[in-house]
Design a protein around this motif. Structure first.
Motif, PDB file in Angstrom:
ATOM      1  N   SER A  40       0.818  -1.214   0.000  1.00 50.27           N
ATOM      2  CA  SER A  40       0.000   0.000   0.000  1.00 50.27           C
ATOM      3  C   SER A  40       0.853   1.265   0.000  1.00 50.27           C
ATOM      4  N   LEU A  41       2.110   1.133   0.416  1.00 54.38           N
ATOM      5  CA  LEU A  41       3.042   2.262   0.403  1.00 54.38           C
ATOM      6  C   LEU A  41       3.821   2.344  -0.907  1.00 54.38           C
ATOM      7  N   GLY A  42       3.574   1.382  -1.790  1.00 53.08           N
ATOM      8  CA  GLY A  42       4.297   1.354  -3.051  1.00 53.08           C
ATOM      9  C   GLY A  42       5.608   0.588  -2.978  1.00 53.08           C
ATOM     10  N   LEU A  43       5.770  -0.187  -1.923  1.00 56.05           N
ATOM     11  CA  LEU A  43       6.984  -0.977  -1.737  1.00 56.05           C
ATOM     12  C   LEU A  43       6.681  -2.444  -2.031  1.00 56.05           C
ATOM     13  N   PRO A  44       7.674  -3.224  -2.426  1.00 59.11           N
ATOM     14  CA  PRO A  44       7.426  -4.650  -2.678  1.00 59.11           C
ATOM     15  C   PRO A  44       7.105  -5.391  -1.376  1.00 59.11           C
ATOM     16  N   SER A  45       6.181  -6.335  -1.447  1.00 65.33           N
ATOM     17  CA  SER A  45       5.745  -7.047  -0.243  1.00 65.33           C
ATOM     18  C   SER A  45       6.857  -7.895   0.361  1.00 65.33           C
TER      19      SER A  45
END
Length: 141
Positions: A40-45
């Protein structure tokens, strides 16, 4: 043991405990759930697995004072990332429902201190340094 070495030891142990407990919390929440938040922050899970394990095991290493400089460098990068990606839009103090980055900034400053100074006082780093220097602990780095 000087007052500064005792104070540095206390600071390092509390810092390590703080990160270790945050890592444990992420494990309890489930790293998959944390990965969803990272998405949701635009980072990879997958970064959640790296962060969770770094916090848990890196915190433990800080508590005993092993690889202090390297772990502190990693934690500095982690705190910088948390400020930029998760907290900066909330402001320094945050909002009613969202935390600000003031605590993250304090943790960044403390991790930067240990990344620069290394571990002093009671630590495995100091013990190994003493053994490598023929029984004498170096006074400064």
């Amino acid at each position: 043991m000087t007052k500064n070495r005792i104070a540095s030891t206390i600071l390092r142990v509390v810092l390590g405990l703080t990160f270790m407990l945050h890592g444990w919390q992420k494990m309890q929440m489930g790293l998959g759930n944390v990965g969803g938040y990272f998405n949701s922050l635009g980072l990879p899970s997958w970064l959640a697995y790296v962060v969770g394990n770094l916090e848990l095991f890196g915190g433990l290493l800080l508590i005993v004072g092993l690889l202090t400089r390297y772990i502190s460098m990693a934690f500095s990068a982690l705190m910088l990332g948390a400020i930029i990606f998760a907290k900066s839009s909330n402001g320094f103090f945050g909002t009613e429902s969202l935390p600000g980055y003031e605590i993250d900034l304090v943790l960044l400053a403390i991790t930067a201190f240990f990344a620069i100074s290394g571990s002093v006082g009671f630590s495995l780093d100091a013990l190994f340094k003493r053994d490598l220097n023929g029984g004498e602990s170096r006074k400064s780095d």
